[in-house]
Design an enzyme around this catalytic site. Structure first.
Site, PDB file in Angstrom:
ATOM      1  N   VAL A  36      44.913  37.372  39.684  1.00 26.56           N
ATOM      2  CA  VAL A  36      45.878  36.909  38.548  1.00 26.56           C
ATOM      3  C   VAL A  36      45.538  37.465  37.483  1.00 26.56           C
ATOM      4  O   VAL A  36      46.116  38.093  36.511  1.00 26.56           O
ATOM      5  CB  VAL A  36      46.063  35.527  38.730  1.00 26.56           C
ATOM      6  CG1 VAL A  36      46.930  34.969  37.478  1.00 26.56           C
ATOM      7  CG2 VAL A  36      46.519  34.866  40.002  1.00 26.56           C
ATOM      8  N   HIS A  37      43.977  37.232  37.067  1.00 24.55           N
ATOM      9  CA  HIS A  37      43.538  37.698  35.914  1.00 24.55           C
ATOM     10  C   HIS A  37      43.667  39.430  35.702  1.00 24.55           C
ATOM     11  O   HIS A  37      44.213  39.787  34.484  1.00 24.55           O
ATOM     12  CB  HIS A  37      42.109  37.721  35.844  1.00 24.55           C
ATOM     13  CG  HIS A  37      41.098  38.083  34.911  1.00 24.55           C
ATOM     14  ND1 HIS A  37      41.094  37.478  33.712  1.00 24.55           N
ATOM     15  CD2 HIS A  37      40.322  39.140  34.957  1.00 24.55           C
ATOM     16  CE1 HIS A  37      40.198  38.208  32.867  1.00 24.55           C
ATOM     17  NE2 HIS A  37      39.679  39.107  33.758  1.00 24.55           N
TER      18      HIS A  37
END
Ligand code: HEM
Ligand code: SF4
Ligand code: SF4
Lengths: 205, 291
Positions: free
Chosen positions: A166-167
């Site tokens: 996600v990052h």
């Protein structure tokens, strides 16, 4: 136009990239032993035995450098009421409807959440990793503890890998972000749009 | 290298079928009759000889167990227990410890290295050290605490049930040497039948709880014991009463891993499709111009 604001120092960027590279290597070497579908990844590390030998050292490297980074960024990552607001509007965030989002400081709630996920899961990975570390430490622990440690290690690694996916995606998705970690600067417009409170603080506007 | 003369039914960390063209093989078993064992350790010697193993000479710690524990060089050890099942009646129970060759082997389930552990069609569970990476997961998986990692090469070792001898029609070395006939070897069916006779005999001699140890929790084993006190296997140097693969190992190696792997793949796809549907988050040019 083109006004730039300093977001990360050279030292912070270097620290971040050591953690990032160590993470990729730790995750690839760990996943290699996680499920047969990933065993081919052992070829990247010189075979199964080398993968087993190298992985824990890479993990410890990541742990040490992350903790240095965490100490620096700790204060910026406290959860505020604005973060809760932002979280409730996560649908708007995802659909790029940014007009009515609350003013944020240096980080948004998503970034902070990843920070805390890392702060919790890395020590768990270190402790459980030491318990299962052959041939150095594992023989001195009872088998019951080994069984618990492998489960904790696999779960914590999974949570962390999901968090990092996600990052990384967020960095690609939100244009103008990656230069913060490559050049150290962001555009003033970027800062004003995404982190207005931090923008005010930095520029006094 | 696996023994080419034996079919394989299961192979560690392998998701495709194992070599099995030769058809069904007879399931073998070794039966250890503890009531007949005199603790002479000839089996330990025969095991060392056949497998070319030499453990370090240890020190006497005041009990007959020697060496004290299984090692990469000692694949079987006699464990001596002094018990009083009836008050005032001392019994010396001597159990030959070693791999049980489980039908549902926890070691094989846990091993992450393809082909480091195989289960032959005849039931023998064998370690192939050339594929072993030395991670120790087999120790975590085994309900009987059997595999040992060598300090010399960091590979895992344990009893092979003399798979090399059995493959050419010989009995395991320990069976051949045993002077009292306490260890016998044959098809599992025959061994169960043989055990029934022994148990009947023991019952006649007053051991009313005599029983066969072939624990169903691990699918049965290809090394079985005749126990005088079949209701209390723990008396025999903590032989587990109802061994099974630990639920933690089941959780770790079960359906969770494919699900977790799927989750990782899903996260990547979700990102990709979010990008091509919602599009990148941009700071508009006007904002850029204003600042
Ligand atoms: C913090 C220090 C760490 C230590 C000491 C450590 C140690 C270990 C050890 C000893 C193993 C068993 C295999 C081997 O011996 O190489 C292992 C497996 C593994 N590690 Fe780590 N590790 C650490 C960090 C990490 C990190 C950062 C990740 C990835 C995010 C990770 C992911 C994994 C995975 C996925 C496995 C396989 C687990 C399984 O088989 O279910 N580890 N680790
Ligand atoms: S006793 Fe342990 S090492 Fe032997 S087959 Fe069973 S699980 Fe594997
Ligand atoms: S130590 Fe060897 S045999 Fe045991 S689980 Fe690891 S790779 Fe498999």
């Amino acid at each position: 136009m083109n006004a730039l604001i300093q977001r990360y120092t050279a030292r912070e960027r270097s620290n971040h990239w050591v953690v990032a590279i160590a993470f990729v290597l730790a995750a690839l070497s760990g996943l290699a032993l996680f499920h047969p579908a990933f065993f081919f990844l052992t070829h990247l590390f010189g075979g199964g035995t080398w993968t087993r030998i190298l992985h824990p050292f890479i993990g410890v490297l990541m742990f040490l450098f992350f903790m240095a980074m965490a100490a620096r960024f700790w204060g910026f990552n406290r959860i505020t009421p604005a973060d809760r607001q932002w979280m409730k509007r996560i649908g708007d965030v995802l659909c790029n409807r940014d007009q009515n989002l609350p003013e944020l400081g240096k980080y948004n709630a998503g970034q902070k959440l990843l920070f805390w996920v890392m702060v919790v899961s890395l020590p768990l990975l270190l402790l459980s990793g030491i318990v299962i570390w052959q041939p150095w430490f594992a023989p001195s622990f009872p088998i019951g503890l080994l069984r618990l440690a492998v489960v904790i290690h696999a779960l914590a690694a999974w949570v962390m890998i999901l968090g990092i996916i996600v990052h990384v995606y967020a960095a690609i998705w939100v244009k103008g972000t990656i230069r913060a970690m490559t050049r150290g600067t962001v555009s003033a417009a970027w800062a004003k749009h995404h982190h207005r409170a931090w923008y005010r603080e930095m520029t006094g506007k | 290298m696996a023994l080419q003369s034996l079919d394989i039914t299961a192979r560690s960390a392998t998701t495709t079928p194992s070599p099995s063209a030769r058809g069904e093989a007879v399931k073998v078993a070794k039966l250890i009759d503890i009531s007949k064992c005199i603790g002479c350790k000839a089996c330990q010697v025969a095991c060392m000889q056949w497998n070319d193993l030499r453990d370090e000479v240890g020190t006497n710690v005041g009990v007959y167990d020697n060496p004290r524990d299984l090692t990469d060089q000692s694949w079987t050890v006699m464990r001596f227990s002094e018990v009083e099942v009836e008050a005032g009646r001392l019994e010396w129970l001597i159990r030959k410890d070693g791999c049980m060759h489980c039908a549902d082997p926890g070691c094989l389930k846990a091993c992450p290295a393809p082909g480091a552990i195989v289960q032959y069609a005849n039931g023998i569970v064998d370690f192939h050290e050339e594929n072993c990476i030395g991670c120790g997961y087999c120790i975590t998986g085994c309900p009987f605490n059997i595999p040992r990692i060598s300090k010399k090469d960091n590979k895992a070792y344990k009893c092979t049930l003399c798979s090399d001898r059995v493959a050419v029609g010989l009995e395991p070395a320990c069976v051949k040497i045993c002077p009292t006939g306490a260890i016998v070897f044959g098809s599992k069916d025959d061994m169960i039948h043989h055990a029934e006779g022994r148990i009947e005999d023991l019952k006649e001699r007053g051991y009313s709880k005599a029983a066969l140890y072939d624990p169903p929790g691990v699918g049965g084993t290809h090394v079985m014991y005749v126990l005088q006190h079949g209701d209390q296997p723990e008396l025999y140097a903590n032989l587990p009463k109802d061994p099974h693969i630990s639920p933690l190992v089941g959780l770790w190696k079960g359906i969770t891993k494919p699900l977790m792997s799927f989750g990782v793949g899903l996260a990547v796809f979700a990102g990709f499709f979010h990008y091509v549907t919602a599009g990148p988050k941009k700071v508009e040019d006007e904002e850029e111009a204003k600042s």
